[in-house]
Design a protein around this motif. Structure first.
Motif, short mmCIF file in Angstrom:
data_model
loop_
_atom_site.label_atom_id
_atom_site.label_comp_id
_atom_site.label_asym_id
_atom_site.label_seq_id
_atom_site.Cartn_x
_atom_site.Cartn_y
_atom_site.Cartn_z
N HIS A 172 4.58 1.19 1.14
CA HIS A 172 4.06 2.54 1.25
C HIS A 172 4.57 3.16 2.55
O HIS A 172 4.47 2.56 3.61
CB HIS A 172 2.52 2.49 1.26
N GLY A 173 5.16 4.34 2.47
CA GLY A 173 5.70 4.95 3.67
C GLY A 173 6.24 6.33 3.40
O GLY A 173 6.18 6.84 2.28
N ARG A 174 6.80 6.93 4.45
CA ARG A 174 7.36 8.27 4.30
C ARG A 174 8.37 8.53 5.41
O ARG A 174 8.35 7.92 6.47
CB ARG A 174 6.28 9.34 4.36
N ALA A 175 9.30 9.44 5.11
CA ALA A 175 10.25 9.93 6.10
C ALA A 175 9.66 11.15 6.79
O ALA A 175 8.87 11.89 6.20
CB ALA A 175 11.58 10.28 5.43
N CYS A 176 10.06 11.36 8.04
CA CYS A 176 9.53 12.50 8.78
C CYS A 176 10.45 12.86 9.92
O CYS A 176 11.37 12.11 10.27
CB CYS A 176 8.12 12.20 9.31
N THR A 177 10.20 14.02 10.53
CA THR A 177 10.91 14.43 11.73
C THR A 177 10.15 13.97 12.96
O THR A 177 9.01 13.50 12.88
CB THR A 177 11.05 15.96 11.78
N GLY A 178 10.78 14.12 14.12
CA GLY A 178 10.11 13.78 15.36
C GLY A 178 8.84 14.57 15.55
O GLY A 178 7.83 14.05 16.06
N THR A 179 8.83 15.82 15.13
CA THR A 179 7.64 16.66 15.23
C THR A 179 6.50 16.10 14.39
O THR A 179 5.33 16.16 14.78
CB THR A 179 7.96 18.10 14.77
N GLU A 180 6.82 15.53 13.25
CA GLU A 180 5.81 15.03 12.32
C GLU A 180 5.43 13.57 12.55
O GLU A 180 4.51 13.06 11.91
CB GLU A 180 6.34 15.16 10.88
N LEU A 181 6.13 12.89 13.47
CA LEU A 181 5.99 11.44 13.57
C LEU A 181 4.56 10.99 13.90
O LEU A 181 4.03 10.07 13.29
CB LEU A 181 6.97 10.89 14.61
N SER A 182 3.94 11.63 14.88
CA SER A 182 2.60 11.21 15.28
C SER A 182 1.62 11.35 14.12
O SER A 182 0.82 10.44 13.84
CB SER A 182 2.13 12.02 16.48
N ARG A 183 1.68 12.47 13.42
CA ARG A 183 0.77 12.68 12.30
C ARG A 183 1.05 11.69 11.17
O ARG A 183 0.12 11.13 10.57
CB ARG A 183 0.89 14.12 11.78
N ALA A 184 2.32 11.45 10.87
CA ALA A 184 2.67 10.51 9.80
C ALA A 184 2.20 9.10 10.13
O ALA A 184 1.68 8.38 9.26
CB ALA A 184 4.17 10.52 9.57
N THR A 185 2.35 8.71 11.39
CA THR A 185 1.89 7.38 11.81
C THR A 185 0.38 7.27 11.65
O THR A 185 -0.14 6.26 11.14
CB THR A 185 2.31 7.11 13.26
N GLY A 186 -0.34 8.30 12.07
CA GLY A 186 -1.79 8.28 11.94
C GLY A 186 -2.24 8.20 10.49
O GLY A 186 -3.19 7.48 10.16
N GLU A 187 -1.57 8.93 9.63
CA GLU A 187 -1.95 8.91 8.21
C GLU A 187 -1.72 7.53 7.60
O GLU A 187 -2.53 7.05 6.81
CB GLU A 187 -1.16 9.97 7.45
N LEU A 188 -0.60 6.89 7.94
CA LEU A 188 -0.34 5.55 7.41
C LEU A 188 -1.32 4.53 7.97
O LEU A 188 -1.76 3.62 7.27
CB LEU A 188 1.10 5.13 7.72
N LEU A 189 -1.67 4.68 9.26
CA LEU A 189 -2.62 3.74 9.86
C LEU A 189 -4.03 3.90 9.28
O LEU A 189 -4.84 2.97 9.33
CB LEU A 189 -2.66 3.93 11.38
N ALA A 190 -4.32 5.07 8.75
CA ALA A 190 -5.63 5.25 8.09
C ALA A 190 -5.72 4.41 6.83
O ALA A 190 -6.82 4.03 6.40
CB ALA A 190 -5.84 6.73 7.75
N ALA A 191 -4.57 4.08 6.24
CA ALA A 191 -4.55 3.30 5.00
C ALA A 191 -4.19 1.84 5.23
O ALA A 191 -4.49 1.00 4.38
CB ALA A 191 -3.56 3.93 4.01
N HIS A 192 -3.52 1.54 6.36
CA HIS A 192 -3.03 0.19 6.61
C HIS A 192 -3.30 -0.21 8.06
O HIS A 192 -3.23 0.63 8.96
CB HIS A 192 -1.53 0.10 6.32
N GLU A 193 -3.55 -1.48 8.27
CA GLU A 193 -3.85 -1.96 9.62
C GLU A 193 -2.64 -1.88 10.54
O GLU A 193 -2.77 -1.64 11.74
CB GLU A 193 -4.34 -3.42 9.54
N GLN A 194 -1.45 -2.08 10.00
CA GLN A 194 -0.23 -2.09 10.82
C GLN A 194 0.89 -1.36 10.10
O GLN A 194 1.03 -1.47 8.87
CB GLN A 194 0.20 -3.52 11.13
#
Length: 424
Positions: A172-194
């Motif tokens: 499970h994952g997604r591609a993103c820009t540098g601007t979106e990276l923090s938000r994308a990381t947070g969203e994935l961490l909400a679903a997965h521990e690491q």
């Protein structure tokens, strides 16, 4: 060994480790580090071939390779292109006034062909300038769409875009820009521990880092237009890969193996796979073929690899592909080429690559002498042993080797003896 190395005229082997395919050319330090491995391309050469390398090749290593391959020392021409920041190696030839030298060598070798490590725009332009074909394209040169396909699939996002419709299982994952990276990381961490945060264009584990819910801290934002992929970290027991090869009339899986990893970075290989659950190995083979047929449809010809991980439950997840010649490509060619000069029958050897660390700096000749004393030095006529597949490392401590044996148990024994031979 693939016929592209043996058929036709002389090869101009372009060890273009400095290429925008793997990482951005601004990553000077890692490109310089990778370039130290370029002398390994000498194992592909035959008498009359030309090797173009970004680092010098020592006389002891040249003698060593020639002796093990059974060819005359000096029968391969080596050209060194000095380190040139921010320039693909093929362009650096012109920058340093070496293009005329290569042209003259090509004129003396009718039927010469270019064999680049990375199929980038600069290498194809060099072949056009030299008026020689690119191996193994039946038309002599790949069309522009092939170059775009290669560039795209050597990114994490490009691979994910192709892998999903091909039916490869992805984390499970997604591609993103540098601007979106923090938000994308947070969203994935909400679903997965690491999760794993990866630069979109990187190789060998360079630049990736692991983030957990508990240790996530604010990081300086990357450049807004930089490209990233954030993926669920798959807890796994094995990191594996398969190497495919595309020709005009077939797609084949050449070999498979287990990747040795250190901190998420590639550190060696062992082939073939010997204890991966049967369904997972079959799936790896099927996925590799599916990717190869996609590449064939796009007009690509040559080697590629598919990297994956296998969980404790035997579930396989695809991570990325490398549409270029990799560290294992040369090692496989080397270990299959040498036995064929010494025996005509019997099973192919099992083999591994890695780095053996000496406790004190050694010269190339002295480290080979240690192998000889330990009864490990592989020579023509042998069926097992150890080879150093690149030149003396900077500092003389970390020696990259390939080991060959009849089975995996014997292979492990050789590696233990190698570690002892380079000790005190």
């Amino acid at each position: 060994m693939n016929a592209e190395y043996e058929d036709g005229g002389a090869l101009v082997i372009l060890a273009n480790f400095v290429s925008p395919l793997a990482v951005d050319l601004s990553e000077e330090a890692v490109l310089r580090q990778w370039s130290q491995q370029a002398p390994r391309k000498l194992w592909l050469a035959r008498p009359g071939d030309v090797v173009i390398t970004p680092v010098p090749v020592s006389a002891p290593f040249r003698r060593y390779v020639s002796d093990r391959l059974g060819i005359a020392d000096g029968s391969v021409t080596v050209i060194t292109v000095p380190d040139t920041p921010h320039l693909p190696m093929a362009e650096a030839l012109t920058q340093h006034g070496l293009l005329d030298t290569v042209r003259a060598l090509v004129r003396d070798r009718p039927g010469a062909r270019l064999l680049p490590t990375a199929l980038d725009e600069a290498s194809v332009a060099l072949a056009a300038d030299l008026r020689i074909p690119v191996v193994p394209y039946e038309t002599g040169t790949p069309h522009p769409g092939v170059l775009q396909t290669v560039a795209d699939l050597n990114t994490k996002s490009g691979f994910r875009a192709v892998a999903d419709p091909l039916g490869l299982r992805l984390p499970h994952g997604r591609a993103c820009t540098g601007t979106e990276l923090s938000r994308a990381t947070g969203e994935l961490l909400a679903a997965h521990e690491q999760v794993v945060v990866k630069p979109d264009r990187s190789a060998g584990g360079h630049g990736l880092h692991f983030v957990t819910r508990s240790d996530r801290t604010a990081q300086p934002p990357p450049p807004a237009d930089s490209r990233w992929v954030v993926e669920h970290y798959v807890d796994h027991t094995r990191a594996v890969s398969a190497q495919g090869h595309v020709t005009a009339d077939r797609v084949e899986v050449s070999y498979d193996g287990e990747m040795r990893m250190s901190g998420g970075s590639f550190a060696g290989y062992r082939s073939p796979l010997d204890d991966l659950p049967g369904p997972a190995r079959e799936e790896l083979t099927d996925w590799t073929r599916a990717l190869g047929h996609h590449l064939a449809d796009e007009g690509y010809r040559g080697p590629y690899s598919l990297d994956a991980v296998c969980t404790r439950d035997g579930i396989l997840y695809a991570l990325e592909c490398n549409v270029r010649r990799t560290a294992t490509t040369t090692a496989h060619t080397m270990v299959t080429r040498i036995p064929r000069t010494t025996r005509t029958s019997g099973p192919a050897p099992v083999w591994s690559t890695g780095t053996a660390t000496a406790t004190s700096p050694l010269s190339f000749d002295s480290v080979v002498a240690r192998l000889d004393t330990a009864g490990l030095d592989f020579r023509p006529g042998d069926t097992e042993g150890v080879l150093f597949y690149t030149d003396r490392p900077v500092g003389g401590l970390g020696w990259r080797y390939a080991a060959l044996a009849a089975d995996h148990v014997r292979l492990a024994e050789l590696e233990v003896r190698l570690a002892a031979a380079l000790g005190p």
